[in-house]
Design a protein around this motif. Structure first.
Motif, short mmCIF file in Angstrom:
data_model
loop_
_atom_site.label_atom_id
_atom_site.label_comp_id
_atom_site.label_asym_id
_atom_site.label_seq_id
_atom_site.Cartn_x
_atom_site.Cartn_y
_atom_site.Cartn_z
N PRO A 170 74.15 41.93 -10.38
CA PRO A 170 75.18 42.24 -11.37
C PRO A 170 74.57 42.87 -12.62
O PRO A 170 73.56 42.40 -13.14
CB PRO A 170 75.80 40.88 -11.67
N GLY A 171 75.17 43.97 -13.06
CA GLY A 171 74.68 44.67 -14.23
C GLY A 171 73.66 45.74 -13.95
O GLY A 171 73.34 46.55 -14.82
N SER A 212 80.76 44.91 -5.04
CA SER A 212 79.96 43.87 -4.41
C SER A 212 79.86 44.06 -2.89
O SER A 212 79.44 45.09 -2.41
CB SER A 212 80.53 42.49 -4.76
N THR A 219 80.20 42.38 -16.11
CA THR A 219 80.07 42.22 -14.66
C THR A 219 81.28 41.48 -14.10
O THR A 219 82.12 40.97 -14.85
CB THR A 219 78.79 41.45 -14.31
N TYR A 220 81.37 41.44 -12.77
CA TYR A 220 82.52 40.82 -12.10
C TYR A 220 82.04 39.72 -11.16
O TYR A 220 81.02 39.86 -10.49
CB TYR A 220 83.29 41.86 -11.29
N GLU A 221 82.81 38.65 -11.10
CA GLU A 221 82.59 37.57 -10.15
C GLU A 221 83.46 37.79 -8.92
O GLU A 221 84.64 38.18 -9.05
CB GLU A 221 82.90 36.22 -10.78
N PRO A 239 86.65 41.78 -16.16
CA PRO A 239 85.20 41.53 -16.11
C PRO A 239 84.81 40.33 -16.95
O PRO A 239 85.56 39.87 -17.82
CB PRO A 239 84.60 42.81 -16.68
N ASP A 259 79.92 40.05 -20.18
CA ASP A 259 78.82 41.01 -20.08
C ASP A 259 79.18 42.25 -19.28
O ASP A 259 78.33 43.11 -19.02
CB ASP A 259 77.57 40.34 -19.48
N ARG A 289 72.67 49.14 -12.53
CA ARG A 289 73.37 50.36 -12.16
C ARG A 289 72.45 51.50 -11.73
O ARG A 289 72.89 52.43 -11.06
CB ARG A 289 74.25 50.85 -13.32
N SER A 310 79.09 45.43 -9.42
CA SER A 310 79.60 44.13 -8.99
C SER A 310 81.12 44.18 -8.82
O SER A 310 81.70 43.27 -8.22
CB SER A 310 79.21 43.03 -9.97
N ARG A 311 81.76 45.24 -9.31
CA ARG A 311 83.20 45.44 -9.10
C ARG A 311 83.51 45.66 -7.62
O ARG A 311 84.64 45.45 -7.17
CB ARG A 311 83.66 46.62 -9.95
N GLU A 332 80.36 49.66 -12.96
CA GLU A 332 79.69 48.38 -12.73
C GLU A 332 79.83 48.04 -11.24
O GLU A 332 80.93 47.85 -10.72
CB GLU A 332 80.32 47.29 -13.58
#
Length: 372
Positions: A221-222, A258, A154-156, A149, A152, A224, A255-256, A253
């Motif tokens: 992202p972030g 997406s 989150t994941y890109e 991650p 913060d 929840r 964004s894991r 999270e």
């Protein structure tokens, strides 16, 4: 009936445990008796609660078994919010097909043409096509192992995909179906590259807002929390006839996952979405035919996976189209619609893959009412 052989994300059990017994079945009326019986049997093997929202044309009905929450006794309603998991994939696929109609993407073009250098190491972007990502025949792994991650938490998308590139391929491109969340993360990157928009914004602007899906959202992202009213999600297990439930609603999270599984919706909205798709409101007849061109889910299976949706043969004849979803937030769901206007959406508030009956059997019972 033939059940789908796909099994989605595995659960992670953490949190504070609460023990409750299997909920007693509510006193429903006699209508929808077969569906009610199947739902009750399913609920005994699924979460604290389960529900089905079904109907045909403009008529709809909802049945609930157990409870939406372990803290209060209340039914699950068709307007309650929950994480739809892999039903997100259909939204992602629709946007990709819209881009194809606009001439921005060619389904049989190599991914390298649009995302140079993204599929590397053990994969060749010149050999994998957009269509293969959509129908899970690209040979990519199911999950991006070892993805780290951001500071913060989150994941890109790019980092998630990059983490999967040193994993061995599960098949040759264009081979058998091997379900891959990674493939739909690549498609999320493709949407962002083609539109210049965050994938969640692209889905919102192209699908959610035009259809008026006021209960549907793609989390930033972030983010929840689920909007109210919502069904809490649980993880847990069975011990000595008791269930031990852990509230997992905001555990992970999002964004894991997406573009492969992060969205939230309601059963009402999911029915509206899939019916609009089948009615040609989102893609052309030609693109819908592409979506419904399937590869076998498993050898000998009558169920097939197309481009972001699959077909489910029904016990009363014919088939339904849609997708299911399971997420570590503690939500498992499935939505299916038929060409003649029947629909059914099923939800349970635990990420448990119940069998005999499965969620698909509840769908089958609801769709086949009065059809045999």
């Amino acid at each position: 009936m033939t059940r789908t052989t796909q099994r989605w994300l595995a659960g992670i059990v953490v949190g504070t445990a609460l023990a409750v017994g299997v909920p007693a079945a509510p006193a429903w009326a006699d209508e929808h008796a077969d569906t009610r019986t199947t739902l009750e049997e399913y609920n005994r093997k699924a979460g604290p609660g389960a529900a089905v929202h079904a109907g045909k044309g403009t008529e709809s009905w909802t049945l609930s078994s157990g409870s939406a929450s372990i803290r209060e006794d209340r039914p699950i309603t068709s307007a309650d919010h929950f994480r739809i998991g892999s039903q997100t994939k259909t939204f992602t696929a629709v946007v990709v097909l819209q881009l194809a109609e606009e001439g921005l993407v060619e389904l049989d073009a190599p991914v390298e043409e649009y995302l140079p250098g993204v599929l590397t190491m053990n994969y060749d972007g010149n050999e994998i096509t957009v269509r293969q990502l959509l129908n899970h025949t690209a040979g990519l792994p199911r999950e991006p192992s070892g993805a780290a991650p951001e500071p913060d938490g989150t994941y890109e998308l790019a980092a998630l995909v990059r983490a999967a590139m040193d994993d061995p391929p599960v098949s040759e491109p264009g081979g058998s179906l091997n379900y891959s969340n990674v493939g739909y993360m690549v498609l999320g990157m493709l949407i962002e590259k083609s539109t210049g928009r965050y994938v969640g914004d692209a889905i919102t602007e192209r699908i959610i807002e035009p259809l008026g899906l006021t209960g549907t959202s793609f989390p930033a992202p972030g983010q929840r929390a689920l909007p109210a009213p919502y069904v809490p999600g649980y993880q847990g297990g069975r011990l000595l006839g008791m269930f031990f439930w852990f509230d997992a609603t905001t555990l992970v999270e999002l964004s894991r996952w997406s573009s492969s599984g992060a969205m939230a919706s309601t059963m009402e909205d999911m029915v509206r979405f899939y019916r609009a798709l089948m009615d040609g409101e989102l893609v052309s007849e030609r693109m819908l035919a592409d979506m419904r061109t399937t590869v076998p889910i498993a050898p000998g299976s009558q169920a097939g996976y197309g481009l972001g949706l699959y077909t489910l043969p029904l016990s009363c004849g014919g088939a339904a189209w849609g997708h299911d979803g399971l997420l570590a937030t503690g939500h498992a769901s499935i939505t299916m619609v038929t060409d003649d206007g029947r629909f059914a959406s099923v939800l349970t508030n635990a990420n448990i893959v119940a069998r005999e009956p499965a969620a698909a059997d509840v769908v089958d019972a609801a769709l086949c009412e009065g059809e045999s």
